[in-house]
Design an enzyme around this catalytic site. Sequence first.
Site, short mmCIF file in Angstrom:
data_model
loop_
_atom_site.label_atom_id
_atom_site.label_comp_id
_atom_site.label_asym_id
_atom_site.label_seq_id
_atom_site.Cartn_x
_atom_site.Cartn_y
_atom_site.Cartn_z
N ASN A 1 0.87 -1.18 0.00
CA ASN A 1 0.00 0.00 0.00
C ASN A 1 0.91 1.23 0.00
O ASN A 1 1.46 1.59 1.03
CB ASN A 1 -0.89 -0.03 1.25
CG ASN A 1 -1.73 1.23 1.39
OD1 ASN A 1 -1.80 2.04 0.47
ND2 ASN A 1 -2.38 1.39 2.54
N GLU B 1 -5.88 -4.96 10.39
CA GLU B 1 -4.88 -3.91 10.59
C GLU B 1 -5.19 -3.15 11.87
O GLU B 1 -5.99 -2.19 11.86
CB GLU B 1 -4.90 -2.93 9.41
CG GLU B 1 -4.48 -3.52 8.10
CD GLU B 1 -3.81 -2.48 7.21
OE1 GLU B 1 -2.70 -2.75 6.74
OE2 GLU B 1 -4.37 -1.40 7.02
P1 PGA Z 1 2.41 0.27 7.62
O1 PGA Z 1 1.00 0.48 6.93
O2 PGA Z 1 2.96 -1.04 7.08
O3 PGA Z 1 3.23 1.45 7.21
O4 PGA Z 1 2.19 0.18 9.08
C1 PGA Z 1 0.13 -0.58 6.67
C2 PGA Z 1 -1.14 -0.06 6.07
O5 PGA Z 1 -1.58 1.03 6.46
O6 PGA Z 1 -1.75 -0.71 5.20
#
Ligand code: PGA
Length: 260
Positions: free
Chosen positions: A13, A173
């Site tokens: 992402n 998440e």
């Molecule tokens: P991060 O983000 O790996 O930077 O914690 C994950 C996401 O928001 O999908």
Amino acid sequence: MNQSNPHKLIVGNWKMNGSLAGNAALIQDLLIGWPKSQASGRVQAAVCVPSVYLTPCSGLLHHSAVDLGAQDVSAHEAGAYTGEVSAAMLRDVGVRYVIVGHSERRQYHAETDQLVAQKAQKALAVGITPVVCVGETLLERQAGQTADVVKRQLAAVIQLNGHCVSEIVVAYEPVWAIGTGQTATAEQAQEVHDLLRAQLKAAVSMHERICILYGGSMNAGNAKSLLSTPGIDGGLIGGASLKATDFLSILADAEAVSKV
Ligand code: PGA
């Protein structure tokens, strides 16, 4: 309850990062490190890029082992919705996955569970796989509300899309783990994955597949342990997807873990 998919799905992402030149360089490095000729088929990879870069990235990723994803989709089909991008438009430019209900959209754009469910529905209707994000805030975890929150978020999506729920990818998440460097432990993630799997199982028929990713500060250092945890079918990766070496290292870990 915690049997997982033998295959892994690794989704980057990029959020609101990148430039034409920077994206081309990143994709070039990814495709050199993850060539189609060597892909085993056990690990699927995708990158979700800002909408303005979907078309050039689609060209760069064409016929490669990395699929194209978007970060959001409109809950409407077409018409007077200034600034929005429809699912059909995404499909038109080669999008295979779309993130819906990311906590940043729930938080900054006041997206409700119902809106997220509608977005998933629009993606499914055109054959794009929605990656539905669910997760609790730190306050909710501290108040012992994790299970209630994630189940409520997923329930809305199941209610509207029950007939094709096996086409959905879910990403757990925890909001407190996103971009903070503070990853959920494998046990914390597994506990929530088990809850979500049970909820999905009740909605799909027996042999249909379920795919639940973990996201939140997954990186080259912790990916192997998270990805080898039963019930974790892959990762949704923010920060670490912006550096080819880190993302490739996570893909290699997924490959190693999926062999076992
Ligand atoms: P991060 O983000 O790996 O930077 O914690 C994950 C996401 O928001 O999908």
